[in-house]
Scaffold this motif. Structure first.
Motif, mmCIF file in Angstrom:
data_model
loop_
_atom_site.group_PDB
_atom_site.id
_atom_site.type_symbol
_atom_site.label_atom_id
_atom_site.label_comp_id
_atom_site.label_asym_id
_atom_site.label_seq_id
_atom_site.Cartn_x
_atom_site.Cartn_y
_atom_site.Cartn_z
ATOM 1 N N GLY A 227 0.813 -1.216 0.000
ATOM 2 C CA GLY A 227 0.000 0.000 0.000
ATOM 3 C C GLY A 227 0.843 1.260 0.000
ATOM 4 N N GLY A 228 1.841 1.294 0.865
ATOM 5 C CA GLY A 228 2.683 2.479 0.951
ATOM 6 C C GLY A 228 3.469 2.746 -0.309
ATOM 7 N N THR A 229 4.020 1.695 -0.897
ATOM 8 C CA THR A 229 4.785 1.858 -2.139
ATOM 9 C C THR A 229 3.890 2.383 -3.264
ATOM 10 N N ALA A 230 2.686 1.833 -3.362
ATOM 11 C CA ALA A 230 1.750 2.310 -4.391
ATOM 12 C C ALA A 230 1.420 3.780 -4.187
ATOM 13 N N GLY A 231 1.245 4.186 -2.922
ATOM 14 C CA GLY A 231 0.911 5.575 -2.632
ATOM 15 C C GLY A 231 2.042 6.539 -2.974
ATOM 16 N N VAL A 232 3.274 6.172 -2.641
ATOM 17 C CA VAL A 232 4.427 7.042 -2.928
ATOM 18 C C VAL A 232 4.589 7.231 -4.428
ATOM 19 N N ILE A 233 4.555 6.143 -5.166
ATOM 20 C CA ILE A 233 4.754 6.224 -6.619
ATOM 21 C C ILE A 233 3.630 7.017 -7.287
ATOM 22 N N ALA A 234 2.398 6.819 -6.820
ATOM 23 C CA ALA A 234 1.252 7.473 -7.463
ATOM 24 C C ALA A 234 1.240 8.981 -7.237
ATOM 25 N N GLY A 235 1.687 9.431 -6.083
ATOM 26 C CA GLY A 235 1.491 10.840 -5.766
ATOM 27 C C GLY A 235 2.722 11.687 -5.557
ATOM 28 N N TYR A 236 3.923 11.141 -5.796
ATOM 29 C CA TYR A 236 5.124 11.899 -5.435
ATOM 30 C C TYR A 236 5.314 13.213 -6.206
ATOM 31 N N PRO A 237 5.081 13.248 -7.534
ATOM 32 C CA PRO A 237 5.238 14.541 -8.229
ATOM 33 C C PRO A 237 4.352 15.634 -7.640
ATOM 34 N N LEU A 238 3.115 15.286 -7.273
ATOM 35 C CA LEU A 238 2.222 16.274 -6.669
ATOM 36 C C LEU A 238 2.689 16.656 -5.273
#
Length: 312
Positions: free
Chosen positions: A22-33
């Motif tokens: 879950g955490g890895t998916a969240g970091v990758i999905a939202g890091y540019p923002l």
């Protein structure tokens, strides 16, 4: 060879693996923002689009991912701690609920508050390093700046120049932000998924749509309730011994920021944060719940195989 099945069969093992997904998916999905949000909070020049355009023009598109290694390196352990702590606390604070029933909403909120306070001890140094990298620029109007090679280089520099007190700069404001925010976060997720899919809290059969929407709305609610504190935290953690502007503490940062830029400064970057929160937390809960289902299914299959072998 037997460690992995035994580890996955334990509560800690399930939460560790699922939390990591879950955490890895969240970091990758939202890091540019996230990078854009931090720069909006730290700067008083331009809109989100203008800041984005300047950053990409001066440092290239990969600047949006600068500092991502720090949260990625810690995200599995951090989320394992968060979800496992929440699972324990949400039941510990309300022992009247049967073990086969989901935690009460009161337990969910109080468990979330405790989880946010505890995980701040790990999250505060990680976010400090991440923010320093996100705000790093290649050039100024006069001379090139010395750039850090990565999160370990930033951490070593902070320890050398500011000591352990420097690496935990912003811990108090991180706790003040994360404790209530996590209470709102977990309560909103549990409440909204039950509204979207009645009975799913006990049966665990919600759809991907329910996971995405409930997780996304939980992230949005938690960010809105704590956002002014996050702005203050970014400004406190962005400063170093070489910074021109120095704040003596949370109250000083709040007073000077409002005096110089008005109360609107406390909500600068909120639109970016809300968009990121919906995407990130929808991804986190979807990946987390899906990983848990896969683990349980795998354990059930393994038990069936063992039982079949014993029968023979």
């Amino acid at each position: 060879m037997e460690f992995w099945p035994e580890f996955l069969a334990s509560s800690w093992g399930k939460e560790f693996v699922a939390g990591g997904f879950g955490g890895t998916a969240g970091v990758i999905a939202g890091y540019p923002l996230d990078t854009l949000r931090v720069r909006q909070q730290h700067s008083n020049k331009g809109s989100a689009f203008q800041i984005l355009r300047r950053l990409v023009a001066s440092d290239g598109p990969f600047a949006l991912y600068r500092g991502m290694a720090a949260p990625l390196a810690s995200v599995t352990f951090q989320n394992a701690i968060a979800f496992q702590t929440y699972a324990i606390l949400s039941r510990a604070v309300d022992k009247n609920v049967a073990s086969d029933d989901p935690p009460s909403y009161r337990g969910v909120a109080l468990g979330g508050i405790g989880t946010g306070a505890i995980q701040s001890l790990l999250l505060s140094p990680v976010e400090l390093v991440k923010i320093r990298l996100q705000l790093q620029r290649k050039t100024t109007d006069q001379l090139p700046l010395t750039t850090h090679r990565g999160p370990l280089d930033v951490a070593r520099t902070i320890l050398r120049t500011e000591g352990w007190r420097g690496i935990y700069r912003g811990l108090a404001i991180t706790v003040l932000r994360d404790a209530p925010a996590h209470g709102v976060y977990f309560w909103t997720y549990e409440y909204m998924r039950e509204q979207f899919h009645p009975g799913c809290r006990k049966k665990g059969q919600e759809t991907f749509r329910t996971m995405l929407l409930a997780g996304g709305l939980a992230g949005v609610a938690s960010w809105i309730c704590c956002y002014p504190l996050d702005v203050i935290k970014t400004r406190i953690q962005a400063q170093s011994n070489s910074s021109v502007v120095k704040y003596s503490g949370i109250v000083d940062c709040f007073r000077r920021s409002v005096k110089e830029e008005g109360y609107n400064v406390l909500w600068r970057g909120l639109g970016t944060a809300v968009l990121r929160a919906f995407i990130v937390n929808g991804a986190i809960f979807t990946a987390y719940e899906t990983a848990l289902r896969c683990i349980f299914q795998s354990n059930d299959d393994n038990r069936a195989v063992v039982q079949a072998e014993n029968a023979l």
